[in-house]
Design an enzyme around this catalytic site. Structure first.
Site, PDB file in Angstrom:
ATOM      1  N   ASN A  16       0.867  -1.185   0.000  1.00 46.13           N
ATOM      2  CA  ASN A  16       0.000   0.000   0.000  1.00 46.13           C
ATOM      3  C   ASN A  16       0.904   1.237   0.000  1.00 46.13           C
ATOM      4  O   ASN A  16       1.475   1.583   1.030  1.00 46.13           O
ATOM      5  CB  ASN A  16      -0.882  -0.047   1.262  1.00 46.13           C
ATOM      6  CG  ASN A  16      -1.697   1.219   1.454  1.00 46.13           C
ATOM      7  OD1 ASN A  16      -1.783   2.059   0.558  1.00 46.13           O
ATOM      8  ND2 ASN A  16      -2.293   1.363   2.629  1.00 46.13           N
ATOM      9  N   LYS A  18       0.140   4.244  -0.223  1.00 44.27           N
ATOM     10  CA  LYS A  18      -0.529   5.415   0.376  1.00 44.27           C
ATOM     11  C   LYS A  18      -0.303   6.635  -0.521  1.00 44.27           C
ATOM     12  O   LYS A  18      -0.179   6.484  -1.729  1.00 44.27           O
ATOM     13  CB  LYS A  18      -0.034   5.642   1.808  1.00 44.27           C
ATOM     14  CG  LYS A  18      -0.111   4.372   2.650  1.00 44.27           C
ATOM     15  CD  LYS A  18       0.071   4.623   4.103  1.00 44.27           C
ATOM     16  CE  LYS A  18       0.064   3.306   4.850  1.00 44.27           C
ATOM     17  NZ  LYS A  18       0.170   3.455   6.273  1.00 44.27           N
ATOM     18  N   HIS A 102      -9.227   0.528   5.824  1.00 42.05           N
ATOM     19  CA  HIS A 102      -7.905   0.797   6.395  1.00 42.05           C
ATOM     20  C   HIS A 102      -8.072   1.760   7.565  1.00 42.05           C
ATOM     21  O   HIS A 102      -8.909   2.664   7.528  1.00 42.05           O
ATOM     22  CB  HIS A 102      -6.989   1.401   5.329  1.00 42.05           C
ATOM     23  CG  HIS A 102      -5.555   1.461   5.771  1.00 42.05           C
ATOM     24  ND1 HIS A 102      -5.097   2.447   6.608  1.00 42.05           N
ATOM     25  CD2 HIS A 102      -4.503   0.650   5.524  1.00 42.05           C
ATOM     26  CE1 HIS A 102      -3.804   2.233   6.848  1.00 42.05           C
ATOM     27  NE2 HIS A 102      -3.425   1.151   6.196  1.00 42.05           N
ATOM     28  N   GLU A 104      -6.481   4.241   8.540  1.00 39.20           N
ATOM     29  CA  GLU A 104      -6.332   5.673   8.232  1.00 39.20           C
ATOM     30  C   GLU A 104      -7.632   6.229   7.658  1.00 39.20           C
ATOM     31  O   GLU A 104      -7.978   7.383   7.894  1.00 39.20           O
ATOM     32  CB  GLU A 104      -5.152   5.880   7.274  1.00 39.20           C
ATOM     33  CG  GLU A 104      -3.822   5.721   8.007  1.00 39.20           C
ATOM     34  CD  GLU A 104      -2.666   5.301   7.144  1.00 39.20           C
ATOM     35  OE1 GLU A 104      -2.765   5.355   5.904  1.00 39.20           O
ATOM     36  OE2 GLU A 104      -1.642   4.879   7.725  1.00 39.20           O
ATOM     37  N   GLU A 174      -4.652  -5.507  11.187  1.00 37.89           N
ATOM     38  CA  GLU A 174      -3.679  -4.435  11.349  1.00 37.89           C
ATOM     39  C   GLU A 174      -3.913  -3.728  12.677  1.00 37.89           C
ATOM     40  O   GLU A 174      -4.771  -2.824  12.761  1.00 37.89           O
ATOM     41  CB  GLU A 174      -3.815  -3.417  10.219  1.00 37.89           C
ATOM     42  CG  GLU A 174      -3.527  -3.973   8.848  1.00 37.89           C
ATOM     43  CD  GLU A 174      -2.974  -2.894   7.933  1.00 37.89           C
ATOM     44  OE1 GLU A 174      -1.880  -3.081   7.419  1.00 37.89           O
ATOM     45  OE2 GLU A 174      -3.632  -1.858   7.768  1.00 37.89           O
ATOM     46  N   GLY A 180       2.829   1.834  10.879  1.00 42.04           N
ATOM     47  CA  GLY A 180       3.697   2.993  10.680  1.00 42.04           C
ATOM     48  C   GLY A 180       4.465   3.419  11.919  1.00 42.04           C
ATOM     49  O   GLY A 180       5.055   4.490  11.949  1.00 42.04           O
ATOM     50  N   SER A 215       4.095  -2.536  10.425  1.00 46.62           N
ATOM     51  CA  SER A 215       5.559  -2.483  10.530  1.00 46.62           C
ATOM     52  C   SER A 215       6.237  -3.799  10.163  1.00 46.62           C
ATOM     53  O   SER A 215       7.218  -4.195  10.807  1.00 46.62           O
ATOM     54  CB  SER A 215       5.967  -2.015  11.928  1.00 46.62           C
ATOM     55  OG  SER A 215       5.439  -0.724  12.174  1.00 46.62           O
TER      56      SER A 215
HETATM   57  C1  PEP Z   1      -0.414  -0.054   6.538  1.00 47.26           C
HETATM   58  O1  PEP Z   1      -0.526   1.150   6.418  1.00 47.26           O
HETATM   59  O2  PEP Z   1      -1.333  -0.802   6.186  1.00 47.26           O
HETATM   60  C2  PEP Z   1       0.813  -0.580   7.132  1.00 47.26           C
HETATM   61  C3  PEP Z   1       0.850  -1.830   7.508  1.00 47.26           C
HETATM   62  O3  PEP Z   1       1.848   0.314   7.262  1.00 47.26           O
HETATM   63  P1  PEP Z   1       3.326  -0.019   7.812  1.00 47.26           P
HETATM   64  O4  PEP Z   1       3.785  -1.278   7.127  1.00 47.26           O
HETATM   65  O5  PEP Z   1       4.149   1.164   7.426  1.00 47.26           O
HETATM   66  O6  PEP Z   1       3.211  -0.199   9.278  1.00 47.26           O
END
Ligand code: PEP
Length: 253
Positions: A16, A18, A102, A104, A174, A180, A215
């Protein structure tokens, strides 16, 4: 709690991007990914660029088996929804997967559980595969309510679609506190939630792919993929670095 699941599910890695990148940086990233990810692989790899770069991604991926995904979609079919993109538009681009729910979008765009369920239905109606994100905040985890949150987010969709709709869907667990932040759920935390998600899906539980996101990097991917109920990863930051992304893809392959 580590438990074993029996059914063979194809591993899936989803990048992703973003709201990152430009034509120049995308060209470098796509060139490196498509050069190294060729031929047949056990794992399926997906990139989700911002919409304006769909054409660039399609062209540059060429013969690579890397497939195109989208980061979001409207729940509506068409009409006066300024700035929105419909599932049939994504299908026009031969997009295969669409990320929905998601954290966000839930937090920053205030998308509700009901809207997420409507998006799930819109994506499937267009013949695409939803990747439904679920996950608890740090506060909920610390209060011992992580599974309650996951249950609510899942149930909101299941009530609209029925469990059977998950035959053609992917779930991404997640934890919000791990996205992040550089913090990753421990294998035990991840496995507990993944196993819980499968039990909520009844008979289909062992068939549905459940990804972990939060992460994931080259150094911790192997440990996560070794867990019985983790079928791959949804990546944010790591998907913007070709070497890191390909290392994770290789770990899943
Ligand atoms: C995400 O935004 O779905 C995500 C997993 O981000 P990151 O890998 O940067 O933690």
């Amino acid at each position: 709690m580590i438990t074993a699941s029996s059914t063979k599910r194809r591993r899936l890695i989803v990048g992703n991007w973003k709201m990152n990148g430009n034509r120049h940086t995308n060209a470098e990233l796509l060139a490196r990914v498509s050069a190294r990810w060729q031929g047949e692989h056990a794992a399926e790899v997906v990139v989700c660029p911002p919409y304006p770069y769909f054409q660039q991604a399609r062209e540059m991926l060429g013969n690579s088996p890397v497939v195109l995904g989208a980061q979001s979609v409207s729940e509506h079919g068409s009409g006066a929804f300024t700035g929105e993109v419909s599932a049939s538009m994504l299908a026009d681009w031969h997009c295969k997967y669409v990320i929905i729910g998601h954290n966000e979008r839930r937090r920053l765009q205030h998308e509700t559980d009901v809207q997420v369920a409507q998006k799930f239905l819109a994506v499937q109606a267009a013949g695409l595969i939803p990747i439904l994100c679920v996950g608890e905040s740090l506060e909920m985890r610390e209060e011992g309510r992580a599974l309650e949150v996951i249950d609510r987010q899942l149930r909101a969709v299941i009530e609209q679609t029925g469990c059977a709709a998950f035959v053609n869907a992917v779930i991404a667990y997640e934890p919000v506190w791990a996205v992040g932040t550089g913090k990753t759920a421990t294998p035990e935390q991840a496995q507990e939630v993944h196993h819980f998600i499968r039990t909520q899906l009844g008979n289909l539980g062992t068939q549905v792919r459940v990804l972990y996101g939060g992460s994931v990097k080259g150094h911790n991917a192997g440990q996560l993929f070794a867990l019985a109920d983790i079928d791959g990863a949804l990546l944010g930051g790591a998907s913007l670095d070709a070497d890191e992304f390909l290392d994770i893809c290789a770990a899943a392959d």
